[in-house]
Design a protein around this motif. Structure first.
Motif, PDB file in Angstrom:
ATOM      1  N   GLY A 251     -49.508  23.485  59.679  1.00  0.00           N
ATOM      2  CA  GLY A 251     -49.609  22.151  60.260  1.00  0.00           C
ATOM      3  C   GLY A 251     -49.326  22.192  61.748  1.00  0.00           C
ATOM      4  O   GLY A 251     -48.382  22.855  62.178  1.00  0.00           O
ATOM      5  N   VAL A 252     -50.156  21.502  62.528  1.00  0.00           N
ATOM      6  CA  VAL A 252     -49.971  21.423  63.973  1.00  0.00           C
ATOM      7  C   VAL A 252     -50.273  19.999  64.416  1.00  0.00           C
ATOM      8  O   VAL A 252     -51.291  19.420  64.034  1.00  0.00           O
ATOM      9  CB  VAL A 252     -50.902  22.393  64.732  1.00  0.00           C
ATOM     10  N   GLY A 253     -49.380  19.438  65.211  1.00  0.00           N
ATOM     11  CA  GLY A 253     -49.614  18.103  65.761  1.00  0.00           C
ATOM     12  C   GLY A 253     -49.099  18.038  67.184  1.00  0.00           C
ATOM     13  O   GLY A 253     -48.150  18.732  67.534  1.00  0.00           O
ATOM     14  N   ALA A 254     -49.734  17.213  68.015  1.00  0.00           N
ATOM     15  CA  ALA A 254     -49.305  17.080  69.401  1.00  0.00           C
ATOM     16  C   ALA A 254     -49.643  15.693  69.913  1.00  0.00           C
ATOM     17  O   ALA A 254     -50.573  15.036  69.426  1.00  0.00           O
ATOM     18  CB  ALA A 254     -49.964  18.147  70.279  1.00  0.00           C
ATOM     19  N   GLY A 255     -48.878  15.249  70.897  1.00  0.00           N
ATOM     20  CA  GLY A 255     -49.150  13.961  71.519  1.00  0.00           C
ATOM     21  C   GLY A 255     -48.436  13.847  72.850  1.00  0.00           C
ATOM     22  O   GLY A 255     -47.341  14.372  73.015  1.00  0.00           O
ATOM     23  N   ASN A 256     -49.068  13.167  73.801  1.00  0.00           N
ATOM     24  CA  ASN A 256     -48.482  12.938  75.123  1.00  0.00           C
ATOM     25  C   ASN A 256     -48.344  11.438  75.358  1.00  0.00           C
ATOM     26  O   ASN A 256     -49.338  10.707  75.320  1.00  0.00           O
ATOM     27  CB  ASN A 256     -49.372  13.514  76.227  1.00  0.00           C
ATOM     28  N   ASP A 257     -47.117  10.992  75.589  1.00  0.00           N
ATOM     29  CA  ASP A 257     -46.874   9.573  75.860  1.00  0.00           C
ATOM     30  C   ASP A 257     -46.949   9.314  77.368  1.00  0.00           C
ATOM     31  O   ASP A 257     -47.051  10.253  78.169  1.00  0.00           O
ATOM     32  CB  ASP A 257     -45.493   9.177  75.324  1.00  0.00           C
ATOM     33  N   TYR A 275     -46.156  10.424  66.733  1.00  0.00           N
ATOM     34  CA  TYR A 275     -47.580  10.757  66.653  1.00  0.00           C
ATOM     35  C   TYR A 275     -47.774  12.216  66.262  1.00  0.00           C
ATOM     36  O   TYR A 275     -48.549  12.546  65.357  1.00  0.00           O
ATOM     37  CB  TYR A 275     -48.245  10.465  68.001  1.00  0.00           C
ATOM     38  N   ALA A 276     -47.060  13.113  66.951  1.00  0.00           N
ATOM     39  CA  ALA A 276     -47.235  14.553  66.719  1.00  0.00           C
ATOM     40  C   ALA A 276     -46.766  14.959  65.327  1.00  0.00           C
ATOM     41  O   ALA A 276     -47.438  15.743  64.640  1.00  0.00           O
ATOM     42  CB  ALA A 276     -46.488  15.344  67.783  1.00  0.00           C
ATOM     43  N   SER A 277     -45.627  14.453  64.887  1.00  0.00           N
ATOM     44  CA  SER A 277     -45.089  14.860  63.587  1.00  0.00           C
ATOM     45  C   SER A 277     -45.955  14.351  62.443  1.00  0.00           C
ATOM     46  O   SER A 277     -46.198  15.073  61.466  1.00  0.00           O
ATOM     47  CB  SER A 277     -43.641  14.389  63.427  1.00  0.00           C
ATOM     48  N   ARG A 278     -46.454  13.136  62.540  1.00  0.00           N
ATOM     49  CA  ARG A 278     -47.316  12.604  61.477  1.00  0.00           C
ATOM     50  C   ARG A 278     -48.605  13.409  61.373  1.00  0.00           C
ATOM     51  O   ARG A 278     -49.081  13.702  60.275  1.00  0.00           O
ATOM     52  CB  ARG A 278     -47.615  11.124  61.736  1.00  0.00           C
ATOM     53  N   GLN A 279     -49.176  13.740  62.503  1.00  0.00           N
ATOM     54  CA  GLN A 279     -50.388  14.555  62.539  1.00  0.00           C
ATOM     55  C   GLN A 279     -50.128  15.920  61.906  1.00  0.00           C
ATOM     56  O   GLN A 279     -50.913  16.429  61.103  1.00  0.00           O
ATOM     57  CB  GLN A 279     -50.831  14.698  63.996  1.00  0.00           C
ATOM     58  N   CYS A 280     -48.993  16.503  62.267  1.00  0.00           N
ATOM     59  CA  CYS A 280     -48.605  17.828  61.767  1.00  0.00           C
ATOM     60  C   CYS A 280     -48.387  17.807  60.255  1.00  0.00           C
ATOM     61  O   CYS A 280     -48.895  18.663  59.518  1.00  0.00           O
ATOM     62  CB  CYS A 280     -47.334  18.267  62.481  1.00  0.00           C
ATOM     63  N   GLY A 285     -49.928  18.768  54.551  1.00  0.00           N
ATOM     64  CA  GLY A 285     -49.818  18.159  53.225  1.00  0.00           C
ATOM     65  C   GLY A 285     -48.399  17.752  52.864  1.00  0.00           C
ATOM     66  O   GLY A 285     -48.046  17.697  51.679  1.00  0.00           O
ATOM     67  N   ILE A 286     -47.595  17.445  53.854  1.00  0.00           N
ATOM     68  CA  ILE A 286     -46.202  17.049  53.627  1.00  0.00           C
ATOM     69  C   ILE A 286     -46.073  15.534  53.691  1.00  0.00           C
ATOM     70  O   ILE A 286     -46.494  14.906  54.668  1.00  0.00           O
ATOM     71  CB  ILE A 286     -45.277  17.721  54.663  1.00  0.00           C
ATOM     72  N   THR A 287     -45.497  14.947  52.664  1.00  0.00           N
ATOM     73  CA  THR A 287     -45.319  13.490  52.619  1.00  0.00           C
ATOM     74  C   THR A 287     -43.858  13.067  52.716  1.00  0.00           C
ATOM     75  O   THR A 287     -43.575  11.924  53.071  1.00  0.00           O
ATOM     76  CB  THR A 287     -45.923  12.918  51.322  1.00  0.00           C
ATOM     77  N   TYR A 392     -44.226  14.799  76.441  1.00  0.00           N
ATOM     78  CA  TYR A 392     -44.980  15.769  75.652  1.00  0.00           C
ATOM     79  C   TYR A 392     -44.274  16.056  74.326  1.00  0.00           C
ATOM     80  O   TYR A 392     -43.051  16.150  74.278  1.00  0.00           O
ATOM     81  CB  TYR A 392     -45.085  17.111  76.375  1.00  0.00           C
ATOM     82  N   CYS A 393     -45.058  16.274  73.273  1.00  0.00           N
ATOM     83  CA  CYS A 393     -44.474  16.702  72.008  1.00  0.00           C
ATOM     84  C   CYS A 393     -45.462  17.556  71.225  1.00  0.00           C
ATOM     85  O   CYS A 393     -46.652  17.243  71.166  1.00  0.00           O
ATOM     86  CB  CYS A 393     -44.047  15.517  71.142  1.00  0.00           C
ATOM     87  N   VAL A 394     -44.947  18.636  70.638  1.00  0.00           N
ATOM     88  CA  VAL A 394     -45.715  19.486  69.716  1.00  0.00           C
ATOM     89  C   VAL A 394     -44.864  19.695  68.467  1.00  0.00           C
ATOM     90  O   VAL A 394     -43.661  19.947  68.567  1.00  0.00           O
ATOM     91  CB  VAL A 394     -46.053  20.854  70.329  1.00  0.00           C
ATOM     92  N   CYS A 395     -45.472  19.574  67.294  1.00  0.00           N
ATOM     93  CA  CYS A 395     -44.794  19.842  66.028  1.00  0.00           C
ATOM     94  C   CYS A 395     -45.608  20.852  65.231  1.00  0.00           C
ATOM     95  O   CYS A 395     -46.851  20.765  65.209  1.00  0.00           O
ATOM     96  CB  CYS A 395     -44.620  18.563  65.218  1.00  0.00           C
ATOM     97  N   ILE A 396     -44.927  21.789  64.598  1.00  0.00           N
ATOM     98  CA  ILE A 396     -45.602  22.865  63.872  1.00  0.00           C
ATOM     99  C   ILE A 396     -44.871  23.129  62.557  1.00  0.00           C
ATOM    100  O   ILE A 396     -43.653  23.237  62.548  1.00  0.00           O
ATOM    101  CB  ILE A 396     -45.656  24.160  64.706  1.00  0.00           C
ATOM    102  N   VAL A 397     -45.636  23.225  61.466  1.00  0.00           N
ATOM    103  CA  VAL A 397     -45.084  23.640  60.167  1.00  0.00           C
ATOM    104  C   VAL A 397     -45.492  25.078  59.920  1.00  0.00           C
ATOM    105  O   VAL A 397     -46.654  25.452  60.102  1.00  0.00           O
ATOM    106  CB  VAL A 397     -45.572  22.744  59.020  1.00  0.00           C
ATOM    107  N   MET A 398     -44.523  25.889  59.501  1.00  0.00           N
ATOM    108  CA  MET A 398     -44.765  27.297  59.178  1.00  0.00           C
ATOM    109  C   MET A 398     -44.352  27.535  57.729  1.00  0.00           C
ATOM    110  O   MET A 398     -43.371  26.939  57.268  1.00  0.00           O
ATOM    111  CB  MET A 398     -43.956  28.215  60.092  1.00  0.00           C
ATOM    112  N   GLU A 399     -45.087  28.398  57.036  1.00  0.00           N
ATOM    113  CA  GLU A 399     -44.796  28.682  55.625  1.00  0.00           C
ATOM    114  C   GLU A 399     -44.972  30.165  55.332  1.00  0.00           C
ATOM    115  O   GLU A 399     -45.797  30.836  55.948  1.00  0.00           O
ATOM    116  CB  GLU A 399     -45.739  27.905  54.702  1.00  0.00           C
ATOM    117  N   ARG A 400     -44.183  30.635  54.392  1.00  0.00           N
ATOM    118  CA  ARG A 400     -44.439  31.975  53.871  1.00  0.00           C
ATOM    119  C   ARG A 400     -45.222  31.840  52.576  1.00  0.00           C
ATOM    120  O   ARG A 400     -45.170  30.820  51.887  1.00  0.00           O
ATOM    121  CB  ARG A 400     -43.137  32.753  53.647  1.00  0.00           C
ATOM    122  N   SER A 401     -45.947  32.865  52.250  1.00  0.00           N
ATOM    123  CA  SER A 401     -46.838  32.831  51.075  1.00  0.00           C
ATOM    124  C   SER A 401     -46.032  32.650  49.786  1.00  0.00           C
ATOM    125  O   SER A 401     -44.944  33.204  49.651  1.00  0.00           O
ATOM    126  CB  SER A 401     -47.640  34.130  50.985  1.00  0.00           C
TER     127      SER A 401
END
Length: 401
Positions: A251-257, A275-280, A285-287, A392-401
């Protein structure tokens, strides 16, 4: 849909007040050497590079990225610099991700470095005033900078607005964040400010920009961090050879206010974070992030900002973020531990490298290599913000298999 992208290598150079015997490009070289060793690669295996370097004044060099590019052996290959304030590291990861996800490159180096305390006045020998002055050029230079804008004053605005709107966070709640993050940094060899503190210690420290006190604020650092990102096919091949598990960016999301806080509808909310976290989370697929995530690294330049980020990233309702720290939910052993590395408050803030470094900490958690390891961590969250009033904001989700 974008191609799958994995992180296949990580490294960092310790965050310190000063590295007097290292240039910024030497720190970048040492960090690149280590990340290549971690992935069992050579520089010739890298297709392109993304550099996170925030401030030309810090490095005393315009276009410092091309100096780094030469020094690490990337001559004739493409390289791109990212500079988005405190979010530089997060945006650098996002840019590297885009390059691999698009198919433009198979293996990309994402490298952040900063030499902030090389910024000093040769006449007065003063460092802090010159560093703050250099940062102030990030604000609008026609109207805002002449008023005396500086980092703490910029970041305190949303916190004060939040206090006016909801009556919180209290100075005690913010002090708990400081105690947590300084304490989490104890034992971390990359951390600049590991300390065992009490709430009283924080409350007794002097005001910097009310209600922020000295121990509510991160310190600027010199340091570096790196990742290597790879396409799915390459990642499997690289990790088979290195013996390391690939960590997937899902998951990747970004937004600039607006950089003018007065133009925002809700100054008490860091709306770029929302904005960035919701997009991410939608992409990943995280609710219900507080239930589905195992660990998080939030950008905590100031303690109050971390509490507002709990709300804006969906960990708590607006006005109730303070409960997560007051009730221990974000502590080590809590439901969603936040900043087990120490965050910026405990580790320091080597601006261009910070978001990348926090990303390496998430990778360590998912690999099972962290100092304060969350048992069986599968999903981690990186949050990187910066610029005037956290534009500026960037949000990223990382997962292991």
């Amino acid at each position: 849909m974008p191609n799958r992208v994995a992180i296949v290598g990580i490294s960092a150079f310790p965050f310190r007040v000063r590295h007097p015997n290292y240039t910024y490009y030497r720190m970048a070289y040492e960090t690149t050497k280590k990340v290549l060793e971690d992935a069992n690669l050579t520089i010739h295996d890298i297709d392109s590079a993304i550099y996170g370097i925030y401030n030309d004044f810090f490095e005393r060099q315009f276009m410092p990225d091309i100096i780094v590019h030469d020094y690490i052996g990337m001559i004739l290959k493409p390289g791109t610099r990212v500079t988005t304030g405190g979010a530089t590291g997060g945006y650098a990861i996002r840019t590297a991700y885009m390059e691999v996800a698009s198919g433009l490159s198979d293996v990309v180096l994402c490298l952040g470095v900063e030499k902030s305390n090389d910024c000093w006045d040769p006449v007065t020998k003063a460092r802090t005033p010159e560093l703050v002055k250099a940062i102030s050029y990030s604000a609008d230079c026609e109207f805002v900078r002449p008023l005396g804008s500086f980092p703490a004053a910029s970041y305190v605005l949303p916190v004060r607005a939040h206090i006016e709107e909801f009556g919180n966070p209290s100075e005690e709640s913010m002090a708990r964040v400081s105690v947590k993050n300084h304490g989490n940094a104890v034992g971390n060899p990359y951390a600049q400010s590991p300390m065992k503190l009490t709430i009283e210690d924080v409350l007794k420290s002097r005001y910097i920009s009310e209600p922020f006190k000295k121990l509510d604020c991160c310190l600027y650092s010199e340091g570096a961090a790196a990742m290597i990102l790879a396409s799915e096919k390459k990642a499997k091949e690289i990790c088979k050879n290195s013996g390391k598990e690939p960590i997937w960016i899902t998951g990747v999301g970004a937004g600039n206010d607006s950089n003018f806080g007065g133009l925002r509808q809700k100054l008490w909310s860091l709306t770029s974070n929302v904005y960035a976290s919701r997009q991410c989370f939608k992409m990943a697929g995280i609710t219900n992030p507080i239930k589905e995530l195992d660990v998080a690294e939030l950008h905590d330049a100031f303690t109050g900002q971390e509490i507002l980020s709990y709300e804006d990233c969906g960990f708590a309702k607006h006005g109730e973020g303070y409960k997560l720290i007051d009730e221990g939910i974000v502590e080590e052993g809590g439901e969603l531990p936040v900043n087990l590395s120490g965050g910026l408050i405990g580790c320091g803030h080597a601006v261009g490298a910070t978001g990348i470094y926090q990303g390496t900490e998430i990778v360590r958690q998912l690999r099972g290599e962290a100092i304060r390891q969350v048992p069986d961590a599968i999903k981690g969250f990186l949050h990187s913000v910066g610029g005037p009033v956290t534009a500026y904001c960037v949000c990223i989700v990382m997962e292991r298999s």
